[in-house]
Design a protein around this motif. Structure first.
Motif, PDB file in Angstrom:
ATOM      1  N   LEU A  86     -12.582   0.403  -2.724  1.00 16.97           N
ATOM      2  CA  LEU A  86     -13.062  -0.595  -3.668  1.00 16.97           C
ATOM      3  C   LEU A  86     -14.295  -0.102  -4.417  1.00 16.97           C
ATOM      4  CD1 LEU A  86     -12.664  -3.902  -1.605  1.00 16.97           C
ATOM      5  CD2 LEU A  86     -11.369  -3.230  -3.622  1.00 16.97           C
ATOM      6  N   ARG A  87     -15.137   0.650  -3.737  1.00 14.72           N
ATOM      7  CA  ARG A  87     -16.382   1.108  -4.364  1.00 14.72           C
ATOM      8  C   ARG A  87     -16.156   2.239  -5.360  1.00 14.72           C
ATOM      9  NH1 ARG A  87     -18.229   0.441   1.178  1.00 14.72           N
ATOM     10  NH2 ARG A  87     -19.646  -1.349   1.308  1.00 14.72           N
ATOM     11  N   ARG A  88     -15.115   3.044  -5.143  1.00 13.16           N
ATOM     12  CA  ARG A  88     -15.033   4.269  -5.935  1.00 13.16           C
ATOM     13  C   ARG A  88     -13.820   4.400  -6.849  1.00 13.16           C
ATOM     14  NH1 ARG A  88     -13.770   8.466  -0.948  1.00 13.16           N
ATOM     15  NH2 ARG A  88     -11.498   8.243  -0.917  1.00 13.16           N
ATOM     16  N   ASP A  89     -12.804   3.535  -6.698  1.00 18.11           N
ATOM     17  CA  ASP A  89     -11.541   3.796  -7.401  1.00 18.11           C
ATOM     18  C   ASP A  89     -11.355   3.005  -8.686  1.00 18.11           C
ATOM     19  OD1 ASP A  89     -10.924   5.630  -5.502  1.00 18.11           O
ATOM     20  OD2 ASP A  89      -9.406   4.426  -4.464  1.00 18.11           O
ATOM     21  N   GLY A  90     -12.273   2.107  -9.008  1.00 19.84           N
ATOM     22  CA  GLY A  90     -12.165   1.377 -10.256  1.00 19.84           C
ATOM     23  C   GLY A  90     -10.935   0.495 -10.366  1.00 19.84           C
ATOM     24  N   LEU A  91     -10.514  -0.089  -9.258  1.00 19.37           N
ATOM     25  CA  LEU A  91      -9.311  -0.913  -9.250  1.00 19.37           C
ATOM     26  C   LEU A  91      -9.562  -2.274  -9.891  1.00 19.37           C
ATOM     27  CD1 LEU A  91      -8.162  -0.142  -5.597  1.00 19.37           C
ATOM     28  CD2 LEU A  91      -7.318   0.906  -7.706  1.00 19.37           C
ATOM     29  N   VAL A  92      -8.508  -2.823 -10.459  1.00 15.83           N
ATOM     30  CA  VAL A  92      -8.545  -4.142 -11.094  1.00 15.83           C
ATOM     31  C   VAL A  92      -7.392  -4.959 -10.539  1.00 15.83           C
ATOM     32  CG1 VAL A  92      -8.262  -5.378 -13.285  1.00 15.83           C
ATOM     33  CG2 VAL A  92      -9.665  -3.298 -13.189  1.00 15.83           C
ATOM     34  N   THR A  93      -7.610  -6.247 -10.357  1.00 14.92           N
ATOM     35  CA  THR A  93      -6.543  -7.123  -9.867  1.00 14.92           C
ATOM     36  C   THR A  93      -6.254  -8.219 -10.897  1.00 14.92           C
ATOM     37  OG1 THR A  93      -8.063  -8.633  -8.735  1.00 14.92           O
ATOM     38  CG2 THR A  93      -7.240  -6.740  -7.483  1.00 14.92           C
ATOM     39  N   SER A  94      -5.033  -8.733 -10.824  1.00 11.27           N
ATOM     40  CA  SER A  94      -4.627  -9.853 -11.675  1.00 11.27           C
ATOM     41  C   SER A  94      -3.595 -10.665 -10.914  1.00 11.27           C
ATOM     42  CB  SER A  94      -4.052  -9.353 -13.005  1.00 11.27           C
ATOM     43  OG  SER A  94      -2.906  -8.534 -12.787  1.00 11.27           O
ATOM     44  N   VAL A 101      -3.834  -8.671  -0.641  1.00  5.18           N
ATOM     45  CA  VAL A 101      -4.020  -9.847   0.209  1.00  5.18           C
ATOM     46  C   VAL A 101      -5.420 -10.431   0.022  1.00  5.18           C
ATOM     47  CG1 VAL A 101      -4.032 -10.716   2.582  1.00  5.18           C
ATOM     48  CG2 VAL A 101      -2.346  -9.002   1.888  1.00  5.18           C
ATOM     49  N   ALA A 102      -6.422  -9.567  -0.059  1.00  5.73           N
ATOM     50  CA  ALA A 102      -7.787 -10.050  -0.272  1.00  5.73           C
ATOM     51  C   ALA A 102      -7.922 -10.768  -1.610  1.00  5.73           C
ATOM     52  CB  ALA A 102      -8.768  -8.880  -0.192  1.00  5.73           C
ATOM     53  N   ASP A 103      -7.243 -10.249  -2.630  1.00  4.86           N
ATOM     54  CA  ASP A 103      -7.289 -10.904  -3.934  1.00  4.86           C
ATOM     55  C   ASP A 103      -6.562 -12.238  -3.897  1.00  4.86           C
ATOM     56  OD1 ASP A 103      -8.007 -10.449  -6.903  1.00  4.86           O
ATOM     57  OD2 ASP A 103      -5.906 -11.046  -6.980  1.00  4.86           O
ATOM     58  N   MET A 104      -5.446 -12.286  -3.179  1.00  4.11           N
ATOM     59  CA  MET A 104      -4.726 -13.545  -3.009  1.00  4.11           C
ATOM     60  C   MET A 104      -5.636 -14.603  -2.396  1.00  4.11           C
ATOM     61  SD  MET A 104      -1.327 -14.289  -0.657  1.00  4.11           S
ATOM     62  CE  MET A 104      -0.503 -12.803  -1.218  1.00  4.11           C
ATOM     63  N   TRP A 105      -6.368 -14.213  -1.364  1.00  4.33           N
ATOM     64  CA  TRP A 105      -7.288 -15.136  -0.699  1.00  4.33           C
ATOM     65  C   TRP A 105      -8.379 -15.606  -1.659  1.00  4.33           C
ATOM     66  CZ3 TRP A 105      -7.678 -18.027   3.521  1.00  4.33           C
ATOM     67  CH2 TRP A 105      -8.945 -18.494   3.909  1.00  4.33           C
ATOM     68  N   ALA A 106      -8.924 -14.682  -2.440  1.00  4.04           N
ATOM     69  CA  ALA A 106     -10.002 -15.036  -3.367  1.00  4.04           C
ATOM     70  C   ALA A 106      -9.502 -16.006  -4.441  1.00  4.04           C
ATOM     71  CB  ALA A 106     -10.572 -13.772  -4.012  1.00  4.04           C
ATOM     72  N   ARG A 107      -8.341 -15.747  -5.012  1.00  5.47           N
ATOM     73  CA  ARG A 107      -7.818 -16.628  -6.062  1.00  5.47           C
ATOM     74  C   ARG A 107      -7.397 -17.978  -5.488  1.00  5.47           C
ATOM     75  NH1 ARG A 107      -6.886 -13.524 -10.918  1.00  5.47           N
ATOM     76  NH2 ARG A 107      -7.295 -11.333 -10.439  1.00  5.47           N
ATOM     77  N   LEU A 108      -6.858 -17.980  -4.279  1.00  4.15           N
ATOM     78  CA  LEU A 108      -6.505 -19.234  -3.635  1.00  4.15           C
ATOM     79  C   LEU A 108      -7.746 -20.098  -3.440  1.00  4.15           C
ATOM     80  CD1 LEU A 108      -4.397 -21.018  -2.143  1.00  4.15           C
ATOM     81  CD2 LEU A 108      -4.913 -19.690  -0.074  1.00  4.15           C
ATOM     82  N   GLY A 109      -8.850 -19.476  -3.038  1.00  4.63           N
ATOM     83  CA  GLY A 109     -10.080 -20.230  -2.820  1.00  4.63           C
ATOM     84  C   GLY A 109     -10.606 -20.894  -4.084  1.00  4.63           C
ATOM     85  N   VAL A 110     -10.417 -20.246  -5.222  1.00  4.67           N
ATOM     86  CA  VAL A 110     -10.890 -20.803  -6.494  1.00  4.67           C
ATOM     87  C   VAL A 110     -10.224 -22.144  -6.787  1.00  4.67           C
ATOM     88  CG1 VAL A 110     -10.890 -20.442  -9.001  1.00  4.67           C
ATOM     89  CG2 VAL A 110     -11.527 -18.576  -7.476  1.00  4.67           C
ATOM     90  N   PRO A 149      -5.706 -18.452 -10.811  1.00  2.00           N
ATOM     91  CA  PRO A 149      -6.358 -17.780 -11.936  1.00  2.00           C
ATOM     92  C   PRO A 149      -5.652 -16.459 -12.222  1.00  2.00           C
ATOM     93  CG  PRO A 149      -7.983 -18.548 -10.335  1.00  2.00           C
ATOM     94  CD  PRO A 149      -6.643 -18.720  -9.699  1.00  2.00           C
ATOM     95  N   ARG A 150      -5.304 -16.221 -13.483  1.00  4.26           N
ATOM     96  CA  ARG A 150      -4.499 -15.060 -13.847  1.00  4.26           C
ATOM     97  C   ARG A 150      -5.327 -13.858 -14.290  1.00  4.26           C
ATOM     98  NH1 ARG A 150       0.811 -15.989 -15.920  1.00  4.26           N
ATOM     99  NH2 ARG A 150       0.331 -14.494 -17.573  1.00  4.26           N
ATOM    100  N   GLU A 151      -6.555 -14.077 -14.679  1.00  6.16           N
ATOM    101  CA  GLU A 151      -7.282 -13.033 -15.402  1.00  6.16           C
ATOM    102  C   GLU A 151      -7.504 -11.765 -14.573  1.00  6.16           C
ATOM    103  OE1 GLU A 151     -10.632 -15.853 -13.937  1.00  6.16           O
ATOM    104  OE2 GLU A 151      -8.509 -15.945 -14.480  1.00  6.16           O
ATOM    105  N   ALA A 152      -7.551 -10.643 -15.289  1.00  5.43           N
ATOM    106  CA  ALA A 152      -7.842  -9.360 -14.651  1.00  5.43           C
ATOM    107  C   ALA A 152      -9.319  -9.311 -14.274  1.00  5.43           C
ATOM    108  CB  ALA A 152      -7.501  -8.218 -15.602  1.00  5.43           C
TER     109      ALA A 152
END
Length: 262
Positions: free
Chosen positions: A110-118, A197-206, A248-251
């Motif tokens: 996460l710190r080094r690869d510049g990943l983006v989620t949507s 999975v972590a992104d799923m959890w974060a968006r679900l919380g919103v 939430p759909r945004e990247a």
């Protein structure tokens, strides 16, 4: 005890005296969007037979339990129910409370690869990646077609993990009220599935959600913080009257998923 038959999921009740948790709760040939949604509303997920061999194996393994009423038959009497087994694992593996735990190696990515989620921007692509190279293929064309319709209707969701324009991880899930039921994951980049999975959890919380249903027990899901609960506890969390929930759909930068430093 005699065979248990139900015309549809609305009248279904879980079989009494089920001999083993390692068996389906029902057989039902109907994989229409309405039937798939009806199953999920009751904590039940379909596993279709991709081939005649698997369909026959279902019948050979479970016909005695069907006859005894320990596994139900749902749908019309003219259907061949053994083409689709419907499962409701007990215990059920859930992520809740403190959420998703990401290991040290994933945090480094996460710190080094510049990943983006949507979310919900590449449903079909994620689905094809989830079923690529998996034999037998439980995510059959028929089931995927229904999930795609449920996605259009706002029930089924996809999570995408991107490295530039490359889709390197993702997940499929179904939303039932405050619960996201996770169906499948893939990762073509180290940590890609865990980040999904972590992104799923974060968006679900919103949107006020509280639980990810990880469905099937595995060391990988346990490493993310999933823990088993009794099926009855899980079923009590499901709101059968819930409307579709829009994630939430945004990247967004995946870096935001790093746990806060103490």
């Amino acid at each position: 005890m005699s065979a248990s038959r139900y015309p549809g999921w609305e009248s279904f009740t879980f079989p009494v005296g089920q001999a083993s948790a390692d068996q389906p709760v029902a057989f039902c040939a109907d994989l229409s969007p309405a039937s798939v949604l009806g199953g999920y509303r009751r904590g039940i997920v379909p596993i279709p037979a991709e081939t005649e061999f698997i369909r026959t194996r279902n019948e050979v393994l479970y016909e005695d339990k069907v006859a005894a009423g320990a596994i139900a038959i749902v749908g019309g009497s003219r259907d061949d129910p053994y083409w689709v087994a419907w499962w409701s694992p007990d215990p059920r593996l859930l992520i809740q409370g403190e959420g998703v735990h990401l290991g040290r190696n994933v945090r480094k990515r996460l710190r080094r690869d510049g990943l983006v989620t949507s979310a919900d921007t590449a449903f079909r692509r994620v689905a094809e990646e989830c079923r690529a190279g998996r034999e037998p293929r439980w995510l059959t064309d028929s089931l995927l077609g229904s999930l795609a319709e449920l996605h259009t209707a706002g029930w089924a969701h996809s999570i995408e993990v991107w490295r530039g324009d490359d889709l390197v991880g993702g997940a499929l899930c179904m939303g039932i009220g405050e619960v996201l039921s996770g169906d499948s994951l893939f990762g073509r980049h180290p940590g890609g599935a865990a980040i999904a999975v972590a992104d799923m959890w974060a968006r679900l919380g919103v949107v006020g959600g509280k639980v990810i249903d990880a469905q099937w027990d595995s060391p990988f899901l346990r490493s993310l913080g999933a823990a088993p609960v009794a099926r009855e506890q899980y079923l009590a969390l499901l709101d059968r009257s819930a409307a579709p929930v829009s994630l939430p759909r945004e990247a967004l930068p995946a870096l935001r998923l790093l746990p806060a430093q103490p």
